[in-house]
Scaffold this motif. Structure first.
Motif, mmCIF file in Angstrom:
data_model
loop_
_atom_site.group_PDB
_atom_site.id
_atom_site.type_symbol
_atom_site.label_atom_id
_atom_site.label_comp_id
_atom_site.label_asym_id
_atom_site.label_seq_id
_atom_site.Cartn_x
_atom_site.Cartn_y
_atom_site.Cartn_z
ATOM 1 N N LEU A 1 0.824 -1.207 0.000
ATOM 2 C CA LEU A 1 0.000 0.000 0.000
ATOM 3 C C LEU A 1 0.855 1.252 0.000
ATOM 4 C CD1 LEU A 1 -2.840 -1.026 2.458
ATOM 5 C CD2 LEU A 1 -2.851 -1.062 -0.026
ATOM 6 N N GLU A 2 1.965 1.215 0.725
ATOM 7 C CA GLU A 2 2.928 2.300 0.736
ATOM 8 C C GLU A 2 4.307 1.666 0.736
ATOM 9 O OE1 GLU A 2 2.289 4.766 4.141
ATOM 10 O OE2 GLU A 2 0.111 4.707 3.923
ATOM 11 N N GLU A 3 5.296 2.395 0.281
ATOM 12 C CA GLU A 3 6.648 1.841 0.198
ATOM 13 C C GLU A 3 7.105 1.296 1.546
ATOM 14 O OE1 GLU A 3 10.114 0.415 -1.135
ATOM 15 O OE2 GLU A 3 8.417 1.131 -2.317
ATOM 16 N N LYS A 4 6.789 2.035 2.629
ATOM 17 C CA LYS A 4 7.176 1.577 3.956
ATOM 18 C C LYS A 4 5.938 1.274 4.800
ATOM 19 C CE LYS A 4 11.571 4.067 3.918
ATOM 20 N NZ LYS A 4 12.427 5.064 4.607
ATOM 21 N N GLY A 5 4.836 0.984 4.123
ATOM 22 C CA GLY A 5 3.576 0.778 4.829
ATOM 23 C C GLY A 5 3.253 -0.684 5.044
ATOM 24 N N MET A 6 1.947 -0.967 5.109
ATOM 25 C CA MET A 6 1.465 -2.301 5.428
ATOM 26 C C MET A 6 1.902 -3.332 4.395
ATOM 27 S SD MET A 6 -0.207 -2.474 8.193
ATOM 28 C CE MET A 6 -1.101 -1.484 9.381
ATOM 29 N N LYS A 7 2.498 -4.420 4.858
ATOM 30 C CA LYS A 7 2.715 -5.569 4.001
ATOM 31 C C LYS A 7 1.407 -6.370 3.970
ATOM 32 C CE LYS A 7 7.085 -4.439 3.837
ATOM 33 N NZ LYS A 7 7.676 -3.857 2.635
ATOM 34 N N LYS A 8 1.396 -7.431 3.180
ATOM 35 C CA LYS A 8 0.158 -8.181 3.047
ATOM 36 C C LYS A 8 -0.167 -9.026 4.275
ATOM 37 C CE LYS A 8 1.333 -10.072 -0.912
ATOM 38 N NZ LYS A 8 2.534 -9.314 -1.296
ATOM 39 N N ASN B 1 -2.917 -6.398 8.582
ATOM 40 C CA ASN B 1 -2.376 -6.136 7.254
ATOM 41 C C ASN B 1 -3.334 -6.623 6.161
ATOM 42 O OD1 ASN B 1 -0.220 -5.272 8.731
ATOM 43 N ND2 ASN B 1 1.080 -7.022 8.288
ATOM 44 N N ALA B 2 -3.895 -7.819 6.361
ATOM 45 C CA ALA B 2 -4.845 -8.365 5.388
ATOM 46 C C ALA B 2 -6.075 -7.475 5.272
ATOM 47 C CB ALA B 2 -5.242 -9.780 5.784
ATOM 48 N N TYR B 3 -6.550 -6.962 6.413
ATOM 49 C CA TYR B 3 -7.713 -6.065 6.407
ATOM 50 C C TYR B 3 -7.403 -4.783 5.626
ATOM 51 C CZ TYR B 3 -11.107 -2.622 7.985
ATOM 52 O OH TYR B 3 -12.055 -1.624 8.013
ATOM 53 N N SER B 4 -6.206 -4.230 5.834
ATOM 54 C CA SER B 4 -5.825 -3.001 5.134
ATOM 55 C C SER B 4 -5.852 -3.191 3.624
ATOM 56 C CB SER B 4 -4.426 -2.556 5.576
ATOM 57 O OG SER B 4 -4.415 -2.229 6.942
ATOM 58 N N HIS B 5 -5.438 -4.355 3.171
ATOM 59 C CA HIS B 5 -5.487 -4.645 1.737
ATOM 60 C C HIS B 5 -6.908 -4.900 1.254
ATOM 61 C CE1 HIS B 5 -1.293 -5.067 0.081
ATOM 62 N NE2 HIS B 5 -1.052 -4.882 1.365
ATOM 63 N N ALA B 6 -7.660 -5.748 1.968
ATOM 64 C CA ALA B 6 -9.006 -6.124 1.532
ATOM 65 C C ALA B 6 -9.954 -4.934 1.521
ATOM 66 C CB ALA B 6 -9.555 -7.222 2.437
ATOM 67 N N ALA B 7 -9.702 -3.939 2.400
ATOM 68 C CA ALA B 7 -10.574 -2.770 2.494
ATOM 69 C C ALA B 7 -10.166 -1.655 1.536
ATOM 70 C CB ALA B 7 -10.567 -2.241 3.932
ATOM 71 N N ASN B 8 -9.098 -1.880 0.760
ATOM 72 C CA ASN B 8 -8.642 -0.866 -0.179
ATOM 73 C C ASN B 8 -9.695 -0.644 -1.268
ATOM 74 O OD1 ASN B 8 -7.029 -0.093 -2.830
ATOM 75 N ND2 ASN B 8 -5.753 0.490 -1.094
ATOM 76 N N ARG B 9 -9.843 0.584 -1.704
ATOM 77 C CA ARG B 9 -10.892 0.916 -2.679
ATOM 78 C C ARG B 9 -10.707 0.209 -4.020
ATOM 79 N NH1 ARG B 9 -9.310 3.911 -6.759
ATOM 80 N NH2 ARG B 9 -7.363 5.113 -6.645
#
Length: 256
Positions: free
Chosen positions: A95-102, A161-169
């Motif tokens: 999501l970001e270079e230094k952000g959440m991994k999967k 981390n999985a939630y951050s990805h799954a909730a992405n627009r």
């Protein structure tokens, strides 16, 4: 597209054996059609192909040999799973270079059930490389993440981390999945973990072979993998074993 493919299934497990020596025209065509969606999500994956290639070149820049091989392995397995009907609920990019991994290497939905994916690969120079060893490592990584048994130096909330990805627009909305991941994330933070026996898992193994290239012997490997996973506890398991000659075709693709 995946011309050298064998699938073995029973009531609890499905084994996918894939052998790729070189990229066929059909495989390259499918990569062109899917790479943006794998990278950016189904709802934001129509960016110009040249732009996607440039971003992938940036991703590969400065990576070690092992990391490059791992990235290509993951990509090909994501391409295969999508072609087999699995719905992707994560981004291949961070999501970001230094952000959440999967957290997990992948999160999929098939037949209204979600599946956790983990990838392992070995270089052509790896002595004694075997699909059994890679699948065992991938399964055990999933088990440790779900059950919270990593030591504190490695522990990290995979559900957050999985939630951050799954909730992405850019990901197709699935409110039930998002709520489930959010609940799991809260529990994990509070020290409440779950048992891997309640989850569907996809461990994958890629062996790079270079000049020693040979296709998978499905009868022999099928017997070995079934013997291995018979000891595993999970709801259902889908195993992917990939013999791949090199990463050269993929590097040529993104440089083209």
């Amino acid at each position: 597209m995946f011309s050298n493919l064998d699938v073995i299934s029973n009531d609890k497990s499905v084994l996918h054996f894939i052998s790729i020596e070189n990229y066929s025209a059909e495989l390259i065509e499918r990569i062109c059609a899917e790479v943006g969606k794998i990278w950016n999500g189904d709802l934001d994956g129509e960016d110009d192909l040249d732009l996607i290639k440039a971003e992938l070149r940036e991703l590969f820049d400065g990576k070690s040999d092992k990391q490059k091989h791992g990235l290509v392995s993951e990509f090909i397995c994501h391409l295969y799973l999508r072609s087999s009907g699995y719905e992707q609920h994560f981004l291949f990019r961070n999501l970001e270079e230094k952000g959440m991994k999967k957290g997990f290497d992948g999160l999929y939905i098939l037949d209204d059930y979600y599946w956790l994916y983990e990838s392992k690969s070995t270089l052509p120079t790896t002595a004694g490389a075997s699909h059994n060893a890679n699948i065992s490592e991938a399964y055990n990584d999933l088990k440790k993440k779900v059950e919270g048994t990593y030591d504190e130096t490695k522990k990290n909330n995979p559900w957050k981390n999985a939630y951050s990805h799954a909730a992405n627009r850019a990901i197709k909305e699935n409110a039930t999945l998002s709520q489930t991941l959010k609940s799991f994330s809260s529990d994990y933070t509070l020290g409440k973990y779950y048992n891997i026996s309640n989850f569907n898992v996809i461990p994958s193994s890629t062996i790079y072979m270079d000049a020693g290239w040979t296709a998978i012997d499905s009868d022999d490997l099928g017997e070995k993998i079934l013997g291995l996973i018979d000891r595993y506890t999970c709801r259902q398991i889908a195993v992917i074993c990939l013999n791949k000659k090199t990463v050269d075709d993929f590097i040529t693709f993104i440089n083209g």
